[in-house]
Structure formats: structure tokens, C-alpha cells
Design a protein around this motif. Structure first.
Motif, PDB file in Angstrom:
ATOM      1  N   LEU A  68       0.835  -1.201   0.000  1.00  0.00           N
ATOM      2  CA  LEU A  68       0.000   0.000   0.000  1.00  0.00           C
ATOM      3  C   LEU A  68       0.871   1.254   0.000  1.00  0.00           C
ATOM      4  O   LEU A  68       0.510   2.270  -0.601  1.00  0.00           O
ATOM      5  CB  LEU A  68      -0.939  -0.013   1.199  1.00  0.00           C
ATOM      6  N   GLU A  69       2.024   1.187   0.653  1.00  0.00           N
ATOM      7  CA  GLU A  69       2.931   2.330   0.669  1.00  0.00           C
ATOM      8  C   GLU A  69       3.445   2.628  -0.735  1.00  0.00           C
ATOM      9  O   GLU A  69       3.555   3.795  -1.135  1.00  0.00           O
ATOM     10  CB  GLU A  69       4.092   2.053   1.630  1.00  0.00           C
ATOM     11  N   GLN A  70       3.757   1.589  -1.504  1.00  0.00           N
ATOM     12  CA  GLN A  70       4.196   1.768  -2.889  1.00  0.00           C
ATOM     13  C   GLN A  70       3.075   2.359  -3.740  1.00  0.00           C
ATOM     14  O   GLN A  70       3.302   3.245  -4.566  1.00  0.00           O
ATOM     15  CB  GLN A  70       4.669   0.417  -3.450  1.00  0.00           C
ATOM     16  N   MET A  71       1.838   1.884  -3.524  1.00  0.00           N
ATOM     17  CA  MET A  71       0.700   2.410  -4.284  1.00  0.00           C
ATOM     18  C   MET A  71       0.452   3.872  -3.944  1.00  0.00           C
ATOM     19  O   MET A  71       0.115   4.676  -4.823  1.00  0.00           O
ATOM     20  CB  MET A  71      -0.549   1.581  -4.005  1.00  0.00           C
ATOM     21  N   ALA A  72       0.625   4.232  -2.664  1.00  0.00           N
ATOM     22  CA  ALA A  72       0.473   5.630  -2.270  1.00  0.00           C
ATOM     23  C   ALA A  72       1.554   6.494  -2.918  1.00  0.00           C
ATOM     24  O   ALA A  72       1.291   7.612  -3.379  1.00  0.00           O
ATOM     25  CB  ALA A  72       0.530   5.751  -0.748  1.00  0.00           C
ATOM     26  N   ASP A  73       2.777   5.972  -2.958  1.00  0.00           N
ATOM     27  CA  ASP A  73       3.876   6.715  -3.582  1.00  0.00           C
ATOM     28  C   ASP A  73       3.627   6.896  -5.075  1.00  0.00           C
ATOM     29  O   ASP A  73       3.896   7.974  -5.626  1.00  0.00           O
ATOM     30  CB  ASP A  73       5.191   5.974  -3.343  1.00  0.00           C
ATOM     31  N   ILE A 101      -2.717   6.704   4.130  1.00  0.00           N
ATOM     32  CA  ILE A 101      -1.268   6.881   4.125  1.00  0.00           C
ATOM     33  C   ILE A 101      -0.887   8.301   3.721  1.00  0.00           C
ATOM     34  O   ILE A 101      -0.065   8.960   4.382  1.00  0.00           O
ATOM     35  CB  ILE A 101      -0.612   5.853   3.178  1.00  0.00           C
ATOM     36  N   LEU A 102      -1.472   8.806   2.643  1.00  0.00           N
ATOM     37  CA  LEU A 102      -1.095  10.133   2.155  1.00  0.00           C
ATOM     38  C   LEU A 102      -1.518  11.238   3.113  1.00  0.00           C
ATOM     39  O   LEU A 102      -0.820  12.253   3.235  1.00  0.00           O
ATOM     40  CB  LEU A 102      -1.686  10.369   0.769  1.00  0.00           C
ATOM     41  N   CYS A 103      -2.639  11.052   3.801  1.00  0.00           N
ATOM     42  CA  CYS A 103      -3.052  12.066   4.777  1.00  0.00           C
ATOM     43  C   CYS A 103      -2.067  12.155   5.946  1.00  0.00           C
ATOM     44  O   CYS A 103      -1.905  13.220   6.539  1.00  0.00           O
ATOM     45  CB  CYS A 103      -4.449  11.752   5.308  1.00  0.00           C
ATOM     46  N   VAL A 104      -1.413  11.049   6.254  1.00  0.00           N
ATOM     47  CA  VAL A 104      -0.411  11.041   7.330  1.00  0.00           C
ATOM     48  C   VAL A 104       0.935  11.541   6.826  1.00  0.00           C
ATOM     49  O   VAL A 104       1.584  12.386   7.456  1.00  0.00           O
ATOM     50  CB  VAL A 104      -0.261   9.624   7.924  1.00  0.00           C
ATOM     51  N   THR A 105       1.384  11.018   5.681  1.00  0.00           N
ATOM     52  CA  THR A 105       2.751  11.282   5.226  1.00  0.00           C
ATOM     53  C   THR A 105       2.896  12.578   4.437  1.00  0.00           C
ATOM     54  O   THR A 105       3.960  13.197   4.451  1.00  0.00           O
ATOM     55  CB  THR A 105       3.264  10.120   4.357  1.00  0.00           C
ATOM     56  N   HIS A 106       1.840  13.004   3.739  1.00  0.00           N
ATOM     57  CA  HIS A 106       1.889  14.233   2.934  1.00  0.00           C
ATOM     58  C   HIS A 106       0.601  15.018   3.128  1.00  0.00           C
ATOM     59  O   HIS A 106      -0.168  15.234   2.160  1.00  0.00           O
ATOM     60  CB  HIS A 106       2.111  13.899   1.455  1.00  0.00           C
ATOM     61  N   LEU A 191      -3.417  -7.437   2.930  1.00  0.00           N
ATOM     62  CA  LEU A 191      -3.376  -8.164   4.195  1.00  0.00           C
ATOM     63  C   LEU A 191      -2.305  -7.605   5.130  1.00  0.00           C
ATOM     64  O   LEU A 191      -2.436  -7.702   6.350  1.00  0.00           O
ATOM     65  CB  LEU A 191      -3.127  -9.655   3.923  1.00  0.00           C
ATOM     66  N   ALA A 192      -1.259  -7.005   4.568  1.00  0.00           N
ATOM     67  CA  ALA A 192      -0.171  -6.453   5.387  1.00  0.00           C
ATOM     68  C   ALA A 192      -0.448  -5.034   5.866  1.00  0.00           C
ATOM     69  O   ALA A 192       0.226  -4.539   6.777  1.00  0.00           O
ATOM     70  CB  ALA A 192       1.134  -6.472   4.586  1.00  0.00           C
ATOM     71  N   PHE A 193      -1.437  -4.364   5.289  1.00  0.00           N
ATOM     72  CA  PHE A 193      -1.681  -2.955   5.584  1.00  0.00           C
ATOM     73  C   PHE A 193      -2.185  -2.759   7.016  1.00  0.00           C
ATOM     74  O   PHE A 193      -3.114  -3.432   7.457  1.00  0.00           O
ATOM     75  CB  PHE A 193      -2.714  -2.401   4.609  1.00  0.00           C
ATOM     76  N   ASP A 194      -1.589  -1.818   7.729  1.00  0.00           N
ATOM     77  CA  ASP A 194      -2.043  -1.457   9.079  1.00  0.00           C
ATOM     78  C   ASP A 194      -1.393  -0.135   9.477  1.00  0.00           C
ATOM     79  O   ASP A 194      -0.244  -0.093   9.915  1.00  0.00           O
ATOM     80  CB  ASP A 194      -1.684  -2.544  10.088  1.00  0.00           C
ATOM     81  N   TRP A 195      -2.159   0.948   9.343  1.00  0.00           N
ATOM     82  CA  TRP A 195      -1.696   2.267   9.751  1.00  0.00           C
ATOM     83  C   TRP A 195      -2.539   2.806  10.917  1.00  0.00           C
ATOM     84  O   TRP A 195      -2.611   4.012  11.142  1.00  0.00           O
ATOM     85  CB  TRP A 195      -1.734   3.232   8.559  1.00  0.00           C
ATOM     86  N   THR A 196      -3.158   1.900  11.655  1.00  0.00           N
ATOM     87  CA  THR A 196      -4.053   2.339  12.723  1.00  0.00           C
ATOM     88  C   THR A 196      -3.332   3.188  13.767  1.00  0.00           C
ATOM     89  O   THR A 196      -3.926   4.113  14.330  1.00  0.00           O
ATOM     90  CB  THR A 196      -4.719   1.136  13.411  1.00  0.00           C
ATOM     91  N   ALA A 197      -2.070   2.895  14.026  1.00  0.00           N
ATOM     92  CA  ALA A 197      -1.334   3.621  15.063  1.00  0.00           C
ATOM     93  C   ALA A 197      -1.111   5.084  14.689  1.00  0.00           C
ATOM     94  O   ALA A 197      -0.820   5.903  15.570  1.00  0.00           O
ATOM     95  CB  ALA A 197       0.007   2.942  15.324  1.00  0.00           C
ATOM     96  N   ARG A 198      -1.262   5.449  13.414  1.00  0.00           N
ATOM     97  CA  ARG A 198      -0.974   6.810  12.980  1.00  0.00           C
ATOM     98  C   ARG A 198      -2.214   7.580  12.520  1.00  0.00           C
ATOM     99  O   ARG A 198      -2.103   8.737  12.129  1.00  0.00           O
ATOM    100  CB  ARG A 198       0.072   6.782  11.864  1.00  0.00           C
ATOM    101  N   LEU A 199      -3.376   6.938  12.580  1.00  0.00           N
ATOM    102  CA  LEU A 199      -4.577   7.605  12.091  1.00  0.00           C
ATOM    103  C   LEU A 199      -4.928   8.840  12.910  1.00  0.00           C
ATOM    104  O   LEU A 199      -5.553   9.775  12.401  1.00  0.00           O
ATOM    105  CB  LEU A 199      -5.761   6.632  12.071  1.00  0.00           C
ATOM    106  N   GLY A 200      -4.522   8.878  14.165  1.00  0.00           N
ATOM    107  CA  GLY A 200      -4.767  10.046  15.001  1.00  0.00           C
ATOM    108  C   GLY A 200      -4.021  11.282  14.544  1.00  0.00           C
ATOM    109  O   GLY A 200      -4.335  12.398  14.982  1.00  0.00           O
ATOM    110  N   GLU A 201      -3.036  11.102  13.647  1.00  0.00           N
ATOM    111  CA  GLU A 201      -2.282  12.236  13.115  1.00  0.00           C
ATOM    112  C   GLU A 201      -3.034  12.958  11.994  1.00  0.00           C
ATOM    113  O   GLU A 201      -2.639  14.049  11.592  1.00  0.00           O
ATOM    114  CB  GLU A 201      -0.923  11.753  12.582  1.00  0.00           C
TER     115      GLU A 201
END
Length: 265
Positions: A68-73, A101-106, A191-201
Motif C-alpha cells: 500500500l505504501e508503494q501504491m500511495a507513492d 497513508i497520504l493524509c499522514v505522510t503528505h 493483508l499487510a496494511f495497518d496504519w491504525t497507530a498513525r490515524l490520530g495524526e
């Protein structure tokens, strides 16, 4: 046919309309044509960009470990190639995970995100669904996998009433000679995707749009996202299943366009 360069690949994309950009990012199937029921309504007010994910449709069939990180990039690099500094992002399922992912990283690149029929991380139900789909793909091949997909995505009444249209569309879902290894790797990415720890950002005003009878990404995921994202508004459509943007396009379009317009009020 327009193609945009990304890392070691090219993405097929389309543009429709003019105005503030809206990136429409499809789900696991990855083909921009998924959004055909939205183009006319959205292009009346916005510059609509849709694309085939890498590994799908007319984009490059890269032999990589998909994530998912590659797809976001890739999505971000498409924005760069089109000189889009900031855009709304409407993501369906996998596209909604890309939006997370993009809302957190960019965060400065995304204006108003819409996360439709998406999920937080693979739980036991989600894992079983996608493991079964992967096993079908590997054991029975791409044709059987594509034929089974609407059972997961669409309500029974919609399949009944649209079987000819559905069968015609299936012939072009993955393009000629679909690559099973790429398709399986894209399932592994989910299946590997999990950004729950950063959604609060995430500080954006966010629309989380679920569907009550979505049996692939159940509405409880939408409620969970609404809890974890501070400024999220959760709306649950009553019908339409996972692909409600296709099966109930008028309602979907109205809800999403109302949300996007609120940002310019």
C-alpha cells in the motif's frame, strides 16, 4: 493515450473536466474505469484524474513486491507528473487505504479526503475473505477469480439485473493476459496494511463512507475509522454493498460531492 512516469514504471491516466483537482483512486482491481459512473457528475465542477494502478489495466506490469505504501507513492508521483500541488482524494477500498497513508505522510498534498468502503487493518474476517480469493486465483486462475469477484462486491439484486453488463466489463478488468503473480502480490499488500497507530495524526476533515450491506469491508470498519480519525464524519449508505459507487451511483455522487463542496463554502 496518456501515461505518466513513476518509479521504474508508467501509469495510464485520464483527465476529465476542469477546476480543483480530484484524484479518484480505485480499489484492488486498480482500474480507473471503475469510476465511470462518477465521471460526468464530478467533471462538471472539478478536474477529475483517475488512473490504472501499477500492475493493472494499461499501466506497467512491474514485477515487484506490491504494498500500500508503494501504491500511495505512485499516486503522489502521478500528482507530481501532472503538476498537482494539492487535490481532493476520493479513494475506494484500497484507494481509501492509500488516502490514509497520504493524509499522514503528505498532509499538505490532500485537501478533503473521502475514504469509501475501506478498512483499518486485516482482522479475522477480512483475512479469511482475501485468503479465499487468493486461493481461488492461484488454484483456478484469473478468469475464475474475476468471475467470483462480483459476489464479494455487489448486491445480489444488482448482479441479477446487470449480468450482461457485468460480463462485458469483466473482459477488460485486468487487460489482456493478467499476471497472477502480480494479482496475488496485490492481495498480500492488503493483508499487510495497518496504519491504525498513525490515524490520530490525520487533521483533515474526512468523509468516511460505509455501506450497511458491504460484506467485504463491513461498516464496522467505517465506524472504527471514525473513532480513530479526529475530524472524521461517518456516513453509512443503506444499500449498494462494497461497490456502492457503481450500484448506487446517484446517492454516492450526491454524498461525496456535497462533502467536497463544503470545503469551498
Amino acid at each position: 493515450m496518456p501515461f505518466a512516469p513513476v518509479t521504474d514504471a508508467e501509469l495510464y491516466y485520464e483527465e476529465h473536466g476542469t477546476g480543483f483537482p480530484v484524484m479518484m483512486v480505485a480499489g484492488l482491481g486498480g482500474v480507473g474505469a471503475y469510476w465511470n459512473p462518477q465521471i460526468e457528475a464530478f467533471a462538471q465542477s472539478y478536474r477529475v484524474i483517475l488512473h490504472d494502478h501499477r500492475g493493472t489495466g494499461q499501466s506497467s506490469r512491474s514485477k515487484i513486491a506490491y504494498s500500500l505504501e508503494q501504491m500511495a507513492d505512485d499516486t503522489l508521483k502521478l500528482m507530481d507528473a501532472l503538476d498537482i500541488e494539492k487535490a481532493h482524494l476520493v479513494g475506494h477500498s484500497t484507494g481509501g487505504a492509500i488516502a490514509q497513508i497520504l493524509c499522514v505522510t503528505h498532509p499538505d498534498r490532500i485537501a478533503r479526503p473521502v475514504m469509501a468502503s475501506t478498512w483499518t487493518k486485516a482482522d479475522g474476517f477480512f483475512r479469511r475473505c482475501f485468503e479465499v480469493r487468493k486461493e481461488l486465483l492461484l488454484a483456478a486462475g484469473a478468469d475464475a477469480y474475476v468471475k467470483a469477484t462480483p459476489i464479494f462486491l455487489h448486491p445480489s439484486w444488482w448482479i441479477r439485473d446487470n449480468i450482461e453488463k457485468l460480463e462485458k466489463a469483466e473482459a477488460t478488468v485486468y487487460g489482456a493476459n493478467p499476471d497472477i503473480d502480480i494479482m496475488a502480490s496485490r492481495i498480500d499488500a492488503l493483508l499487510a496494511f495497518d496504519w491504525t497507530a498513525r490515524l490520530g495524526e490525520i487533521t483533515h476533515e474526512t468523509l468516511v463512507l460505509g455501506v450497511a450491506n458491504d460484506h467485504l469491508t463491513p461498516a464496522y470498519y467505517s465506524h472504527e475509522l471514525g473513532t480513530l480519525i479526529p475530524n472524521a464524519e461517518v456516513m453509512i449508505m443503506a444499500d449498494g454493498a462494497h461497490a456502492a459507487s457503481q450500484t448506487m451511483p446517484d446517492e454516492f455522487n450526491r454524498i461525496v460531492l456535497d462533502f467536497l463542496r463544503e470545503g469551498s463554502a
